[in-house]
Design a protein around this motif. Sequence first.
Motif, PDB file in Angstrom:
ATOM      1  N   THR A 262      26.547 104.260  59.488  1.00 16.09           N
ATOM      2  CA  THR A 262      25.679 103.855  58.384  1.00 16.09           C
ATOM      3  C   THR A 262      24.245 103.756  58.874  1.00 16.09           C
ATOM      4  OG1 THR A 262      25.436 102.351  56.514  1.00 16.09           O
ATOM      5  CG2 THR A 262      25.864 101.344  58.631  1.00 16.09           C
ATOM      6  N   VAL A 308      31.849 103.127  52.502  1.00 14.51           N
ATOM      7  CA  VAL A 308      32.742 101.990  52.731  1.00 14.51           C
ATOM      8  C   VAL A 308      33.470 101.585  51.451  1.00 14.51           C
ATOM      9  CG1 VAL A 308      31.104 100.104  52.299  1.00 14.51           C
ATOM     10  CG2 VAL A 308      32.928  99.812  54.005  1.00 14.51           C
ATOM     11  N   GLY A 385      26.433  98.610  45.096  1.00 15.28           N
ATOM     12  CA  GLY A 385      25.602  99.536  45.845  1.00 15.28           C
ATOM     13  C   GLY A 385      24.117  99.268  45.776  1.00 15.28           C
ATOM     14  N   GLU A 386      23.659  98.658  44.711  1.00 13.67           N
ATOM     15  CA  GLU A 386      22.224  98.408  44.546  1.00 13.67           C
ATOM     16  C   GLU A 386      22.082  97.403  43.403  1.00 13.67           C
ATOM     17  OE1 GLU A 386      20.257 101.676  42.524  1.00 13.67           O
ATOM     18  OE2 GLU A 386      22.197 102.610  42.201  1.00 13.67           O
ATOM     19  N   PRO A 387      20.917  96.789  43.308  1.00 15.17           N
ATOM     20  CA  PRO A 387      20.715  95.872  42.192  1.00 15.17           C
ATOM     21  C   PRO A 387      20.831  96.632  40.876  1.00 15.17           C
ATOM     22  CG  PRO A 387      18.973  95.635  43.848  1.00 15.17           C
ATOM     23  CD  PRO A 387      19.753  96.858  44.215  1.00 15.17           C
ATOM     24  N   THR A 410      29.207  93.285  42.369  1.00  7.94           N
ATOM     25  CA  THR A 410      29.690  92.932  43.708  1.00  7.94           C
ATOM     26  C   THR A 410      28.647  93.279  44.757  1.00  7.94           C
ATOM     27  OG1 THR A 410      30.717  95.103  44.003  1.00  7.94           O
ATOM     28  CG2 THR A 410      32.077  93.376  43.016  1.00  7.94           C
ATOM     29  N   GLU A 415      28.833  96.804  56.593  1.00  5.23           N
ATOM     30  CA  GLU A 415      29.078  95.844  57.671  1.00  5.23           C
ATOM     31  C   GLU A 415      30.028  94.732  57.276  1.00  5.23           C
ATOM     32  OE1 GLU A 415      26.202  96.967  56.581  1.00  5.23           O
ATOM     33  OE2 GLU A 415      24.749  97.253  58.201  1.00  5.23           O
ATOM     34  N   ASP A 500      18.751  91.937  53.363  1.00  5.98           N
ATOM     35  CA  ASP A 500      18.382  91.887  51.950  1.00  5.98           C
ATOM     36  C   ASP A 500      17.579  90.634  51.625  1.00  5.98           C
ATOM     37  OD1 ASP A 500      19.610  94.183  50.505  1.00  5.98           O
ATOM     38  OD2 ASP A 500      21.421  93.418  51.463  1.00  5.98           O
ATOM     39  N   ILE A 512      20.270  89.530  44.123  1.00  2.00           N
ATOM     40  CA  ILE A 512      19.780  90.332  45.247  1.00  2.00           C
ATOM     41  C   ILE A 512      18.514  91.050  44.814  1.00  2.00           C
ATOM     42  CG2 ILE A 512      20.335  92.197  46.868  1.00  2.00           C
ATOM     43  CD1 ILE A 512      22.121  89.675  47.104  1.00  2.00           C
ATOM     44  N   ARG A 515      16.333  95.494  49.794  1.00  2.00           N
ATOM     45  CA  ARG A 515      16.184  95.450  51.245  1.00  2.00           C
ATOM     46  C   ARG A 515      14.792  94.946  51.632  1.00  2.00           C
ATOM     47  NH1 ARG A 515      20.988  96.532  54.150  1.00  2.00           N
ATOM     48  NH2 ARG A 515      19.528  96.590  55.876  1.00  2.00           N
TER      49      ARG A 515
HETATM   50  C1  WTA Z   1      22.749  97.002  48.515  1.00  2.00           C
HETATM   51  C2  WTA Z   1      27.678  99.310  49.868  1.00  2.00           C
HETATM   52  C3  WTA Z   1      22.317  94.521  44.881  1.00  2.00           C
HETATM   53  C4  WTA Z   1      22.174  95.973  49.470  1.00  2.00           C
HETATM   54  C5  WTA Z   1      28.870  98.424  49.546  1.00  2.00           C
HETATM   55  C6  WTA Z   1      23.043  96.131  50.694  1.00  2.00           C
HETATM   56  C7  WTA Z   1      23.463  95.691  46.490  1.00  2.00           C
HETATM   57  C8  WTA Z   1      23.300  97.612  50.713  1.00  2.00           C
HETATM   58  C9  WTA Z   1      24.686  95.417  45.852  1.00  2.00           C
HETATM   59  C10 WTA Z   1      24.573  97.964  51.417  1.00  2.00           C
HETATM   60  C11 WTA Z   1      24.656  94.649  44.637  1.00  2.00           C
HETATM   61  C12 WTA Z   1      25.078  96.573  47.643  1.00  2.00           C
HETATM   62  N1  WTA Z   1      23.451  94.228  44.204  1.00  2.00           N
HETATM   63  N2  WTA Z   1      22.289  95.249  46.004  1.00  2.00           N
HETATM   64  N3  WTA Z   1      25.748  94.364  43.940  1.00  2.00           N
HETATM   65  N4  WTA Z   1      25.662  95.971  46.599  1.00  2.00           N
HETATM   66  N5  WTA Z   1      23.742  96.425  47.591  1.00  2.00           N
HETATM   67  O1  WTA Z   1      26.279  99.571  53.312  1.00  2.00           O
HETATM   68  O2  WTA Z   1      20.834  96.322  49.736  1.00  2.00           O
HETATM   69  O3  WTA Z   1      26.199 101.368  51.530  1.00  2.00           O
HETATM   70  O4  WTA Z   1      22.428  95.692  51.882  1.00  2.00           O
HETATM   71  O5  WTA Z   1      27.375  99.181  51.204  1.00  2.00           O
HETATM   72  O6  WTA Z   1      23.364  97.980  49.332  1.00  2.00           O
HETATM   73  O7  WTA Z   1      24.867  99.327  51.273  1.00  2.00           O
HETATM   74  P1  WTA Z   1      26.180  99.945  51.887  1.00  2.00           P
END
Ligand code: WTA
Length: 649
Positions: A262, A308, A385-387, A410, A415, A500, A512, A515
Motif C-alpha cells: 500500500t 484490502v 475508502g474516502e469521506p 466504515t 493497516e 488522517d 474523518i 489525509r
Molecule cells: C480513507 C481502505 C473517510 C482514509 C479500507 C484512510 C476513509 C484511507 C474512509 C485508507 C471513510 C477509508 N471515511 N475516509 N469511511 N475509509 N478512508 O488503506 O484516508 O485503501 O486512511 O483502506 O482511506 O485507505 P486504504
Amino acid sequence: MKDTVFPPSDALASKAHVDADRYAEMYQRSVDDPEGFWRDEAGRIDWKKAPTKIKDVNFQHGSVSIKWFEDGTLNVAENCVDRHLETRGDQTAIIWEPDEPGDEAKHISYRELHENVCRMANVLRDQGVGKGDRVVLYLPMIPEAAYAMLACARIGAIHSVVFAGFSPDALGQRINGCSAKVVITADEAPRGGRKTALKSNTDKALLHCDDRVKCLVVKRTGGQTTWYEDRDVDLTAAMAEADTDCPAAEVNAEDPLFILYTSGSTGQPKGVVHTSGGYLVYAAITHQITFDYHDGEVYWCTADVGWVTGHSYIVYGPLANGATTLMFEGVPTYPDAGRFWQVCEKHKVAQFYTAPTAIRALMGQGEDPVKGSDLSSLRILGTVGEPINPEAWAWYNEVVGDGRCPIVDTYWQTETGGHLLTPLPGAHATKPGAAMKPFFGVQPVVLEAESGKEIEETETSGVLAFKDSWPGQMRTVWGDHERFENTYFQQYKGYYFSGDGCRRDADGDYWITGRVDDVINVSGHRMGTAEVESALVAHEKVAEAAVVGYPHDVKGQGIYCYVTLMNGVEPSDDLKKELQTWVRQEIGPIAKPDLIQWAPGLPKTRSGKIMRRILRKIAEDDYGSLGDTSTLADPQVVDDLIENRQNRG
Ligand code: WTA
C-alpha cells in the motif's frame, strides 16, 4: 443536511445482532477487559489449539510489538471452508457475476469451494510452495482469486495480491519485494467490455525477476498468450488433474497470512503484513456486526480483491461467517449505469457495500437506472475508502435505499485489517458523512497536530490516532520493521497514528476529514504523491516534479502535477499527454495525472525543501490564503504558478 440524524428503525434494531444497549455494554467490556472480551470472541473461529495468551502489545517507538492469541494454532482456509461443510455444504459460498451480463453467473457451494481450494493448494505444493513461501496473485475478479488466496492459506503460504490494474513494473517490484516463488495470473481480465492482457503484463514483469519464479495461468478468456514451457503452468488444466483433498497446515496465530502493498507518504509502497488468528477473528466479527449479516443473506462488496476491502470483506470475513458473498468481475457503468442495481435485483442482495466514488459517478446518471430495478431485497448499505459528501450520502440513502436502509460509513485502512469506526445498523443513528463510533476494542483519540497532546474536550478536531491495539491490526512492514515503527508510532509517542485528520462533534461522533500527509485518495484508491513524482522524474524530459491532490467531483481527489522540464525542452500539449501515458505505464491507470502544470520553478525553502502547502493551495484554487511565503528562496515562483494554475474555479 449535515446536522440531520437518522436513528435506526425499531424493526431493524429488534432483530439486529447488536442494538444500542448491547453495543454500550460490549464496547465497555472490550476496553475495560480486552483480554476477556477477545478471549470470548476468539471462539468465533475454530482453533487447532485454543490460545491461552490473548494480547501482548507494545506501542512504544523503538520496541513496537503486536501479538494476539500468540500461542493459538489454526488454519484459516479450514475456518473459511471446511468447518461449514457439515452444516452448509450445499449452500452457495460465492456467487460470481461475470463482466458480460449475458454470460452465466456461477454459484459455488461450500463443497465446491472446498474442492477447488484443495485442488489449487495441491498444484501449489507440486510447484514446491510450502509454509511461509510467498505467492503473488495478479488476477481478475474471478472465483480463482478466492481459491488462490485460500489455497495459500491452506498450505501456510503467504499471498500478496497485486491489483490487476497495476503495470508490469509495479507488479515486478512487488514480486521482488516479497521474493515470491510463484505468481498466479490469468490470460486476460475482461472488465467493462475491455480486456487487460494480464499474462503479457506478467511476462514483462518477470523479465526483472528471478528466473526461478513460476507462473501459473488461469484460462479466463482462452485468449492467445506467449508461453514459456519451462516456467508457465496451465493452472486450469493442472487443477483438473489435481487431488480434491489437501491437508490443512497448522499455523501459528501470528504466522503471516498475507502481505498487501500500500502507498505511504514517502518512498515506494510498503508491504503491510497481516497475520492469521487476530486478522481472521477481526474480519469475521466486523463483517457480521457492521453489516448485521444473518445466515442465508446474500452480501455484496463491490471492491476488488486487489485491495484490502476485497480481502477482509469479500473473502475472509464473509467466508469465515459461512455467508454467501458476491464477487463481481465488472464495473458499475458497464454495459450501462444500471448494472449494480440489476445485479442487486438478480441475486437478491441484502447488504451492499461500495465506495463514494462509485456513488458519485452513478448519481451523475440520474435516478432512472436505479428505478429500473427492484431493490426491495436491500437491507443495509455501506461505504468505504474516502469521506462521503452529504449529497452523495443523501442520494444513496433516498434513491438506492429508499430511505429504509441504514448506511454504514466504515472508516478503516489497509493497516487496520477491518473497520475501526462505523455506525452499527441496529444500534446507532447515522449522520451523513460521519463514521460515527468506534468498533469493539477500538480506542480513538484526537490529538493536537503540533504538540501531540490528547484533546479531552468532546467537540474538537485534530489528527486521529488510536490508543490500543485490536486483533486485526497490521504487525509489521514486510522486511522492514523499522519503517513500520517510524511510519505509525514515531510522530505521536505511544499511539498508532492513522495519517488522517478528524473532527469529533458534540455527541462524541467521529467525522474523518481526510489525509494529513502526502497520501492522496483518488477514487478511493490510495496513492502516494511520492510514487507519482518518482515516475515523472524517471522520464528523460523531466527535471523535477511535485504532485498534490485537488478536489475532484467524481474521484474525490484528482492528481495535480507540477512539472519542471529539462533545459531546452519545449512544453506542449503533446508532451502533457506523453507524460500522462508514461505515468500510466509506470504505475497503472489509477495513477494517471489529471492535471499537469508546467512549472519553471517550484517553491522551495532556502534549504531546498519543496513547500507543498503552497502547491496544495494553488491546486485547490485557494491561493488567497497561502500563508507565510517569506521563507521561500524565490517568492517570485509562486506568482508564476498562480498565474498558470490549471484548476480555476
Ligand atoms: C480513507 C481502505 C473517510 C482514509 C479500507 C484512510 C476513509 C484511507 C474512509 C485508507 C471513510 C477509508 N471515511 N475516509 N469511511 N475509509 N478512508 O488503506 O484516508 O485503501 O486512511 O483502506 O482511506 O485507505 P486504504
